[in-house]
Design a protein around this motif. Structure first.
Motif, mmCIF file in Angstrom:
data_model
loop_
_atom_site.group_PDB
_atom_site.id
_atom_site.type_symbol
_atom_site.label_atom_id
_atom_site.label_comp_id
_atom_site.label_asym_id
_atom_site.label_seq_id
_atom_site.Cartn_x
_atom_site.Cartn_y
_atom_site.Cartn_z
ATOM 1 N N GLN A 195 -2.323 5.440 13.443
ATOM 2 C CA GLN A 195 -1.966 6.784 13.021
ATOM 3 C C GLN A 195 -2.601 7.796 13.971
ATOM 4 O OE1 GLN A 195 -2.714 7.427 8.884
ATOM 5 N NE2 GLN A 195 -1.800 5.487 8.278
ATOM 6 N N LEU A 196 -2.027 8.988 14.002
ATOM 7 C CA LEU A 196 -2.469 9.994 14.955
ATOM 8 C C LEU A 196 -3.713 10.746 14.500
ATOM 9 C CD1 LEU A 196 -1.938 11.594 17.552
ATOM 10 C CD2 LEU A 196 -0.499 13.115 16.196
ATOM 11 N N TRP A 197 -3.821 11.102 13.227
ATOM 12 C CA TRP A 197 -4.883 12.000 12.780
ATOM 13 C C TRP A 197 -6.295 11.460 12.964
ATOM 14 C CZ3 TRP A 197 -8.111 10.503 8.899
ATOM 15 C CH2 TRP A 197 -7.674 9.475 8.073
ATOM 16 N N PRO A 198 -6.575 10.146 12.809
ATOM 17 C CA PRO A 198 -7.956 9.711 13.063
ATOM 18 C C PRO A 198 -8.359 9.909 14.519
ATOM 19 C CG PRO A 198 -6.780 8.018 11.847
ATOM 20 C CD PRO A 198 -5.780 9.037 12.280
ATOM 21 N N TRP A 199 -7.416 9.703 15.435
ATOM 22 C CA TRP A 199 -7.723 9.868 16.854
ATOM 23 C C TRP A 199 -7.953 11.332 17.191
ATOM 24 C CZ3 TRP A 199 -9.426 5.700 18.732
ATOM 25 C CH2 TRP A 199 -8.939 4.472 18.294
ATOM 26 N N LEU A 200 -7.237 12.231 16.544
ATOM 27 C CA LEU A 200 -7.479 13.654 16.758
ATOM 28 C C LEU A 200 -8.849 14.064 16.235
ATOM 29 C CD1 LEU A 200 -3.990 15.178 15.893
ATOM 30 C CD2 LEU A 200 -5.022 14.844 18.143
ATOM 31 N N LEU A 201 -9.286 13.462 15.130
ATOM 32 C CA LEU A 201 -10.611 13.765 14.588
ATOM 33 C C LEU A 201 -11.724 13.183 15.456
ATOM 34 C CD1 LEU A 201 -10.015 13.186 10.784
ATOM 35 C CD2 LEU A 201 -10.258 15.365 11.966
ATOM 36 N N TRP B 2 -5.107 2.277 10.160
ATOM 37 C CA TRP B 2 -5.627 3.586 10.564
ATOM 38 C C TRP B 2 -5.561 3.792 12.070
ATOM 39 C CZ3 TRP B 2 -9.659 4.330 13.885
ATOM 40 C CH2 TRP B 2 -10.476 3.232 14.149
#
Length: 62
Positions: free
Chosen positions: A14-20, A11
């Motif tokens: 990946q990019l999306w957890p950091w954006l969240l 995780w």
């Protein structure tokens, strides 16, 4: 046809957890900066000689 297996990355890669996480993290940092500035740089001195009339506090002239 065979479906190719997807390579799943951890995780943190990946990019999306950091954006969240970015939104709440920036809000917490901004809150900490605001609290620091409120208590150190822009601290107001208390009103010593004042007369309260309704919602307005007026300073008493000597």
């Amino acid at each position: 046809m065979k479906a190719e297996p997807q390579s799943s990355k951890p995780w943190w890669k990946q990019l999306w957890p950091w954006l969240l996480i970015l939104g709440p993290a920036l809000a917490a940092i901004g809150c900490a900066i605001t609290i620091y500035l409120a208590f150190t740089v822009h601290a107001d001195e208390p009103v010593r000689d004042g007369v309260k009339r309704g919602l307005k506090v007026e300073q008493v002239q000597p």
